[in-house]
Design an enzyme around this catalytic site. Structure first.
Site, PDB file in Angstrom:
ATOM      1  N   THR A   1      52.029  28.007 -20.632  1.00  0.00           N
ATOM      2  CA  THR A   1      52.226  26.599 -20.295  1.00  0.00           C
ATOM      3  C   THR A   1      53.619  26.152 -20.731  1.00  0.00           C
ATOM      4  O   THR A   1      54.190  26.710 -21.662  1.00  0.00           O
ATOM      5  CB  THR A   1      51.167  25.702 -20.996  1.00  0.00           C
ATOM      6  OG1 THR A   1      51.441  24.332 -20.679  1.00  0.00           O
ATOM      7  CG2 THR A   1      51.167  25.872 -22.495  1.00  0.00           C
TER       8      THR A   1
ATOM      9  N   ASP B   1      44.534  25.256 -15.298  1.00  0.00           N
ATOM     10  CA  ASP B   1      44.892  24.367 -14.208  1.00  0.00           C
ATOM     11  C   ASP B   1      43.950  23.183 -14.276  1.00  0.00           C
ATOM     12  O   ASP B   1      42.742  23.354 -14.468  1.00  0.00           O
ATOM     13  CB  ASP B   1      44.786  25.079 -12.862  1.00  0.00           C
ATOM     14  CG  ASP B   1      45.565  24.312 -11.814  1.00  0.00           C
ATOM     15  OD1 ASP B   1      46.759  24.049 -12.054  1.00  0.00           O
ATOM     16  OD2 ASP B   1      44.991  23.947 -10.784  1.00  0.00           O
TER      17      ASP B   1
ATOM     18  N   GLY C   1      50.646  12.706 -18.846  1.00  0.00           N
ATOM     19  CA  GLY C   1      50.128  12.670 -17.477  1.00  0.00           C
ATOM     20  C   GLY C   1      49.371  11.384 -17.168  1.00  0.00           C
ATOM     21  O   GLY C   1      49.835  10.271 -17.416  1.00  0.00           O
TER      22      GLY C   1
ATOM     23  N   LYS D   1      40.441  12.932 -28.318  1.00  0.00           N
ATOM     24  CA  LYS D   1      40.571  13.384 -26.929  1.00  0.00           C
ATOM     25  C   LYS D   1      39.988  14.791 -26.782  1.00  0.00           C
ATOM     26  O   LYS D   1      39.242  15.076 -25.858  1.00  0.00           O
ATOM     27  CB  LYS D   1      42.038  13.348 -26.476  1.00  0.00           C
ATOM     28  CG  LYS D   1      42.204  13.819 -25.036  1.00  0.00           C
ATOM     29  CD  LYS D   1      43.634  13.832 -24.532  1.00  0.00           C
ATOM     30  CE  LYS D   1      43.716  14.599 -23.215  1.00  0.00           C
ATOM     31  NZ  LYS D   1      45.068  14.798 -22.722  1.00  0.00           N
TER      32      LYS D   1
END
Ligand code: IMP
Length: 215
Positions: free
Chosen positions: A6, A62, A175, A195
């Protein structure tokens, strides 16, 4: 040593919370991402590309945001939509919908060159479609003599978290986090532990870590 492929160091921090200390490191390898209608074939293809590049165990993920009222869009196209429209426009579009429910999904793909029971359909089938579209890539040939396949086994792990699209709130995360609300808080309002405890990536990492401990 396991390599998490990543360009995002935040993902490796998340992974470290599920794996033994020092057992995962980041690999900054920008593999060519195929376009596909599902996340699984994208992660599987990425894991094979990264393994062929490095020759060591790799984990590729992904992820995408699936908006119910938009039939799952942007889904596998989430990166492109974030870069082009931006998350505020995604919120504006969703604000006109009756149904603002959404989900984050994440698929992790693991490949170490060794044999194991790879994830069955739909991944293998999807990957054959992708391989056929991309042309031969060092794989074998189907018994029917047509579609090229890739013989490297890949194991996939999926995670999912439901929520809804809201006006941007919060400073954390990355994001789409500011416009994704789960249980009254946006992901951008949560700290990493909170999270992780509920996120799509956390769920997928938990499943992976359990399987990997026996490997
Ligand atoms: P990728 O699979 O990491 O490339 O992510 C695809 C898209 O989904 C990108 O636009 C990311 O910013 C977004 N995305 C992936 N995971 C998350 C997350 O945990 N929070 C917010 N956005 C994410």
């Amino acid at each position: 040593m396991l390599r998490y492929v990543t360009t995002n160091p935040g993902k490796v921090r998340e992974a470290e919370r599920y794996l033994r200390d020092g057992s995962v490191e980041r690999l900054d390898f920008d593999y060519p991402e195929i376009q596909a209608a599902e996340l699984g074939p994208i992660a599987a293809r990425g894991a094979r590309e990264a393994y062929r590049h490095l020759g060591e165990p790799v984990l590729v993920d992904d992820a995408g945001l699936f908006v119910e009222g938009l039939d799952g869009f942007p889904g596998p196209y989430s990166s492109y939509v974030e870069e082009t429209l931006g998350i505020e426009r995604v919120h504006d579009i969703a604000a006109d919908l009756d149904d603002r429910r959404a989900a984050f999904r994440c698929v992790l793909g693991y490949c170490d060159g060794g044999g194991f029971a790879a994830t069955p359909d739909p991944v293998d089938r999807g990957d054959r479609d992708a391989a056929a579209a991309a042309g031969p890539s060092g794989g074998g040939t189907e018994p029917d003599g047509n579609a090229p396949t890739d013989p490297l086994p890949v194991k996939l792990f999926e995670g999912y978290v439901p929520g809804r699209i809201v006006a941007p709130r919060g400073e954390g995360g990355f994001g789409y986090d500011p416009i994704f609300e789960h249980d009254g808080e946006t992901f951008a309002e949560m700290d990493t532990d909170r999270k992780n405890a509920v996120s799509h990536r956390g769920r997928a990492l938990e499943k992976f870590a359990e399987w990997y401990a026996d490997r």
